[in-house]
Write a protein that holds these residues in place. Structure first.
Motif, PDB file in Angstrom:
ATOM      1  N   VAL B   4       0.860  -1.185   0.000  1.00 29.47           N
ATOM      2  CA  VAL B   4       0.000   0.000   0.000  1.00 29.47           C
ATOM      3  C   VAL B   4       0.893   1.231   0.000  1.00 29.47           C
ATOM      4  CG1 VAL B   4      -1.816   1.260   1.210  1.00 29.47           C
ATOM      5  CG2 VAL B   4      -1.727  -1.228   1.353  1.00 29.47           C
ATOM      6  N   THR B   5       0.692   2.087  -0.978  1.00 29.64           N
ATOM      7  CA  THR B   5       1.486   3.317  -1.052  1.00 29.64           C
ATOM      8  C   THR B   5       0.631   4.506  -0.641  1.00 29.64           C
ATOM      9  OG1 THR B   5       2.908   2.427  -2.774  1.00 29.64           O
ATOM     10  CG2 THR B   5       2.793   4.832  -2.597  1.00 29.64           C
ATOM     11  N   PHE B   6       1.189   5.339   0.229  1.00 35.51           N
ATOM     12  CA  PHE B   6       0.492   6.558   0.643  1.00 35.51           C
ATOM     13  C   PHE B   6       1.181   7.778   0.052  1.00 35.51           C
ATOM     14  CE2 PHE B   6      -1.009   3.630   3.808  1.00 35.51           C
ATOM     15  CZ  PHE B   6      -2.341   3.998   3.936  1.00 35.51           C
ATOM     16  N   PRO B   7       0.380   8.728  -0.424  1.00 35.81           N
ATOM     17  CA  PRO B   7       0.947   9.970  -0.936  1.00 35.81           C
ATOM     18  C   PRO B   7       1.092  11.004   0.186  1.00 35.81           C
ATOM     19  CG  PRO B   7      -1.402   9.938  -1.368  1.00 35.81           C
ATOM     20  CD  PRO B   7      -1.076   8.672  -0.596  1.00 35.81           C
ATOM     21  N   PRO B  52      -0.361   6.470   8.573  1.00 38.80           N
ATOM     22  CA  PRO B  52      -1.772   6.193   8.310  1.00 38.80           C
ATOM     23  C   PRO B  52      -2.096   4.705   8.404  1.00 38.80           C
ATOM     24  CG  PRO B  52      -0.617   6.518   6.252  1.00 38.80           C
ATOM     25  CD  PRO B  52       0.398   6.708   7.347  1.00 38.80           C
ATOM     26  N   GLN B  53      -1.118   3.888   8.702  1.00 37.24           N
ATOM     27  CA  GLN B  53      -1.225   2.448   8.480  1.00 37.24           C
ATOM     28  C   GLN B  53      -0.280   1.717   9.427  1.00 37.24           C
ATOM     29  OE1 GLN B  53      -2.651   0.708   5.427  1.00 37.24           O
ATOM     30  NE2 GLN B  53      -2.271  -0.879   6.936  1.00 37.24           N
ATOM     31  N   SER B  54      -0.694   0.563   9.933  1.00 31.88           N
ATOM     32  CA  SER B  54       0.262  -0.328  10.592  1.00 31.88           C
ATOM     33  C   SER B  54       0.865  -1.235   9.530  1.00 31.88           C
ATOM     34  CB  SER B  54      -0.443  -1.202  11.634  1.00 31.88           C
ATOM     35  OG  SER B  54      -0.954  -0.413  12.671  1.00 31.88           O
ATOM     36  N   GLY B  55       2.149  -1.469   9.620  1.00 35.16           N
ATOM     37  CA  GLY B  55       2.760  -2.377   8.650  1.00 35.16           C
ATOM     38  C   GLY B  55       4.255  -2.186   8.586  1.00 35.16           C
ATOM     39  N   ARG B  56       4.886  -3.010   7.750  1.00 32.43           N
ATOM     40  CA  ARG B  56       6.328  -2.905   7.593  1.00 32.43           C
ATOM     41  C   ARG B  56       6.624  -1.951   6.445  1.00 32.43           C
ATOM     42  NH1 ARG B  56       9.731  -5.473  10.292  1.00 32.43           N
ATOM     43  NH2 ARG B  56       8.207  -7.017  10.937  1.00 32.43           N
ATOM     44  N   ILE B  57       7.605  -1.079   6.666  1.00 32.04           N
ATOM     45  CA  ILE B  57       7.946  -0.086   5.647  1.00 32.04           C
ATOM     46  C   ILE B  57       8.762  -0.769   4.547  1.00 32.04           C
ATOM     47  CG2 ILE B  57       9.156   2.076   5.173  1.00 32.04           C
ATOM     48  CD1 ILE B  57       7.082   2.703   7.164  1.00 32.04           C
ATOM     49  N   LEU B  58       8.242  -0.743   3.325  1.00 29.15           N
ATOM     50  CA  LEU B  58       8.972  -1.318   2.196  1.00 29.15           C
ATOM     51  C   LEU B  58       9.862  -0.277   1.528  1.00 29.15           C
ATOM     52  CD1 LEU B  58       6.521  -3.598   0.177  1.00 29.15           C
ATOM     53  CD2 LEU B  58       8.519  -4.275   1.505  1.00 29.15           C
ATOM     54  N   LYS B  59       9.289   0.930   1.355  1.00 32.17           N
ATOM     55  CA  LYS B  59      10.053   1.928   0.604  1.00 32.17           C
ATOM     56  C   LYS B  59       9.695   3.341   1.042  1.00 32.17           C
ATOM     57  CE  LYS B  59      11.018   3.434  -4.154  1.00 32.17           C
ATOM     58  NZ  LYS B  59      12.449   3.640  -3.912  1.00 32.17           N
ATOM     59  N   LEU B  60      10.729   4.143   1.246  1.00 34.27           N
ATOM     60  CA  LEU B  60      10.560   5.581   1.442  1.00 34.27           C
ATOM     61  C   LEU B  60      10.837   6.232   0.086  1.00 34.27           C
ATOM     62  CD1 LEU B  60      12.577   5.965   4.800  1.00 34.27           C
ATOM     63  CD2 LEU B  60      10.147   5.416   4.495  1.00 34.27           C
ATOM     64  N   HIS B  61       9.868   6.977  -0.428  1.00 30.05           N
ATOM     65  CA  HIS B  61       9.988   7.459  -1.806  1.00 30.05           C
ATOM     66  C   HIS B  61      10.780   8.752  -1.968  1.00 30.05           C
ATOM     67  CE1 HIS B  61       7.204   4.533  -3.687  1.00 30.05           C
ATOM     68  NE2 HIS B  61       6.701   4.499  -2.450  1.00 30.05           N
ATOM     69  N   GLY B  63      13.963  11.390  -0.148  1.00 27.74           N
ATOM     70  CA  GLY B  63      15.066  11.483   0.805  1.00 27.74           C
ATOM     71  C   GLY B  63      15.007  12.777   1.594  1.00 27.74           C
ATOM     72  N   GLU B  64      15.813  12.855   2.633  1.00 25.82           N
ATOM     73  CA  GLU B  64      15.843  14.059   3.445  1.00 25.82           C
ATOM     74  C   GLU B  64      16.342  15.246   2.629  1.00 25.82           C
ATOM     75  OE1 GLU B  64      17.609  12.974   7.238  1.00 25.82           O
ATOM     76  OE2 GLU B  64      15.954  11.587   7.568  1.00 25.82           O
ATOM     77  N   SER B  65      15.728  16.395   2.892  1.00 23.33           N
ATOM     78  CA  SER B  65      15.988  17.663   2.196  1.00 23.33           C
ATOM     79  C   SER B  65      15.361  17.722   0.803  1.00 23.33           C
ATOM     80  CB  SER B  65      17.488  17.981   2.084  1.00 23.33           C
ATOM     81  OG  SER B  65      18.055  18.008   3.367  1.00 23.33           O
ATOM     82  N   GLU B  66      14.726  16.631   0.360  1.00 20.77           N
ATOM     83  CA  GLU B  66      14.064  16.671  -0.949  1.00 20.77           C
ATOM     84  C   GLU B  66      12.669  17.266  -0.818  1.00 20.77           C
ATOM     85  OE1 GLU B  66      16.288  12.740  -2.826  1.00 20.77           O
ATOM     86  OE2 GLU B  66      14.096  12.815  -2.853  1.00 20.77           O
ATOM     87  N   GLU B  67      12.209  17.862  -1.937  1.00 19.56           N
ATOM     88  CA  GLU B  67      10.895  18.496  -1.933  1.00 19.56           C
ATOM     89  C   GLU B  67       9.899  17.594  -2.644  1.00 19.56           C
ATOM     90  OE1 GLU B  67      10.692  22.821  -2.578  1.00 19.56           O
ATOM     91  OE2 GLU B  67       9.132  22.385  -4.062  1.00 19.56           O
ATOM     92  N   LEU B  68       8.666  17.599  -2.171  1.00 21.63           N
ATOM     93  CA  LEU B  68       7.613  16.870  -2.873  1.00 21.63           C
ATOM     94  C   LEU B  68       6.316  17.645  -2.790  1.00 21.63           C
ATOM     95  CD1 LEU B  68       6.535  13.665  -0.895  1.00 21.63           C
ATOM     96  CD2 LEU B  68       7.677  15.598   0.149  1.00 21.63           C
ATOM     97  N   SER B  69       5.355  17.234  -3.631  1.00 20.41           N
ATOM     98  CA  SER B  69       4.067  17.919  -3.697  1.00 20.41           C
ATOM     99  C   SER B  69       2.987  17.028  -3.117  1.00 20.41           C
ATOM    100  CB  SER B  69       3.703  18.229  -5.154  1.00 20.41           C
ATOM    101  OG  SER B  69       4.705  19.028  -5.735  1.00 20.41           O
ATOM    102  N   VAL B  70       1.891  17.650  -2.687  1.00 23.05           N
ATOM    103  CA  VAL B  70       0.742  16.890  -2.207  1.00 23.05           C
ATOM    104  C   VAL B  70       0.336  15.900  -3.293  1.00 23.05           C
ATOM    105  CG1 VAL B  70      -1.712  17.069  -1.601  1.00 23.05           C
ATOM    106  CG2 VAL B  70      -0.059  18.709  -0.663  1.00 23.05           C
ATOM    107  N   GLY B  71       0.162  14.647  -2.915  1.00 21.34           N
ATOM    108  CA  GLY B  71      -0.223  13.615  -3.883  1.00 21.34           C
ATOM    109  C   GLY B  71       0.950  12.783  -4.380  1.00 21.34           C
ATOM    110  N   ASP B  72       2.174  13.279  -4.218  1.00 26.20           N
ATOM    111  CA  ASP B  72       3.344  12.492  -4.622  1.00 26.20           C
ATOM    112  C   ASP B  72       3.510  11.296  -3.680  1.00 26.20           C
ATOM    113  OD1 ASP B  72       3.912  14.302  -6.592  1.00 26.20           O
ATOM    114  OD2 ASP B  72       5.633  15.220  -5.582  1.00 26.20           O
ATOM    115  N   PRO B  73       4.010  10.158  -4.190  1.00 23.30           N
ATOM    116  CA  PRO B  73       4.194   9.001  -3.305  1.00 23.30           C
ATOM    117  C   PRO B  73       5.175   9.319  -2.178  1.00 23.30           C
ATOM    118  CG  PRO B  73       4.719   8.452  -5.595  1.00 23.30           C
ATOM    119  CD  PRO B  73       4.436   9.912  -5.555  1.00 23.30           C
ATOM    120  N   LEU B  74       4.792   8.897  -0.968  1.00 20.68           N
ATOM    121  CA  LEU B  74       5.602   9.183   0.212  1.00 20.68           C
ATOM    122  C   LEU B  74       6.230   7.900   0.753  1.00 20.68           C
ATOM    123  CD1 LEU B  74       6.256  11.518   2.239  1.00 20.68           C
ATOM    124  CD2 LEU B  74       4.225  10.815   3.518  1.00 20.68           C
ATOM    125  N   VAL B  75       5.374   6.905   0.969  1.00 22.86           N
ATOM    126  CA  VAL B  75       5.849   5.705   1.650  1.00 22.86           C
ATOM    127  C   VAL B  75       5.035   4.499   1.187  1.00 22.86           C
ATOM    128  CG1 VAL B  75       4.298   6.153   3.604  1.00 22.86           C
ATOM    129  CG2 VAL B  75       6.304   4.724   3.954  1.00 22.86           C
TER     130      VAL B  75
END
Lengths: 207, 107
Positions: B4-7, B52-61, B63-75
């Motif tokens: 499950v990917t959350f934005p 937003p979810q219990s579970g194991r983290i597969l991927k952080l989309h 990195g630190e200091s990077e910018e993203l927009s609302v709706g972009d994949p987060l985790v």
């Protein structure tokens, strides 16, 4: 909920139920929600109650033209503590909120005090006008700093890149407080840091 | 197992961009729902986003200091099945039944 200050001003406050409530006092141009709730402090203080207050001129509180000295603001917060029947609380403050916390400590209303993003120096109107907060409040707190020595245990926390509280380490030494610097953070993004939260929680719990 | 990917959620106040201050979890961690996930900074303030979810983290989309927009994949999480995160049952859509009489009764 609202408490009524001595001059009739309605002061907004919010309570997360729990043991031994901690009072959270926000900085200039912020409010209880943005300073503390959005930044995750309720999760960080899990298990303890939390009282957030919107200082007059900020958030959902009334915005009168006068009554913004640190003493006035402390009166407002004291009215909230009275409304909640809390005689003494632990307090975590940020920036301008530290002036309020310090005054409440002097009055015996605070057991332990955390001063975030504050190095005790008096602020000038020019310093804080760019923050786009209430002008009457900028006027009221201008020229006020934190003087004297601590009357209760105090912890000072500030971002290492905080230009507003750049002398926080020296200030802590002067008032006999503990000091925890937050690596890489500035005045605006130190608030949410886990270093700050962990230091505050440990200090309040005597860890 | 499902993924499950959350934005990046809407942060309110009309803000559409945020910069990552610090991840509070790492790939491989098991995270409880509502535990601190990430700190981000907008032009107005710093915000901590809870998981937003219990579970194991597969991927952080991002990195630190990077910018993203609302709706972009987060985790992205690995979860037991694709219904995890919903507690209880989802109410079914049902046609409303009329319980009041619209015309007055005849004497």
């Amino acid at each position: 909920m609202f408490a009524t200050a001595g001059d009739g001003t309605k002061i907004f406050y919010d309570v997360a139920p729990g043991e031994r409530p901690v009072l959270l006092v926000h900085g200039f141009a912020s409010d209880g929600r943005r300073n503390w709730i959005d930044t995750g402090w309720l999760r960080a203080l899990d298990g303890r109650g939390v009282v957030t207050v919107d200082l007059r001129g900020h958030g959902q509180s009334d915005k009168p033209e006068t009554g913004y000295t640190p003493g006035n603001l402390a009166d407002d917060v004291a009215a909230v503590l009275d409304a909640l029947d809390l005689s003494t609380v632990d307090a975590i403050t940020y920036s301008m909120g530290g002036l309020v916390g310090w005054e409440l400590a002097r009055r015996g209303r605070v057991r332990k005090l955390v001063l975030g993003g504050n190095d005790g120096r008096a602020v000038s109107k020019q310093d804080i006008e760019p923050l786009d907060g209430p002008a009457a409040c900028a006027e009221g707190i201008a020229g006020h700093g934190i003087d004297g020595t601590a009357t209760v245990p105090v912890l000072v926390v500030a971002g290492e890149a905080d230009e507003i509280a750049s002398a926080a380490g020296d200030f802590a030494a002067r008032i006999g407080a503990e000091f925890v610097p937050v690596p890489k953070r500035n005045h605006f993004n130190a608030v949410s840091s886990r270093v700050f939260k962990q230091a505050a929680a440990d200090f309040l719990e005597d860890r | 197992m499902a993924e499950v990917t959350f934005p990046l959620p809407d942060l309110g106040e009309g803000l559409i961009n945020a910069t990552v201050l610090e991840w509070l979890v790492a790939e491989g961690d098991f995270v409880e729902r509502n535990a601190p996930l990430i700190e981000v900074e907008t032009t107005k303030s710093a915000v901590e986003i809870p998981s937003p979810q219990s579970g194991r983290i597969l991927k952080l989309h991002v990195g630190e200091s990077e910018e993203l927009s609302v709706g972009d994949p987060l985790v992205t999480f690995a979860v037991d099945d694709d219904k995890a995160g919903i507690v209880g049952t989802v109410p079914q859509e049902r046609k409303a039944t009329r319980r009041v009489r619209l015309t007055p009764p005849e004497d």
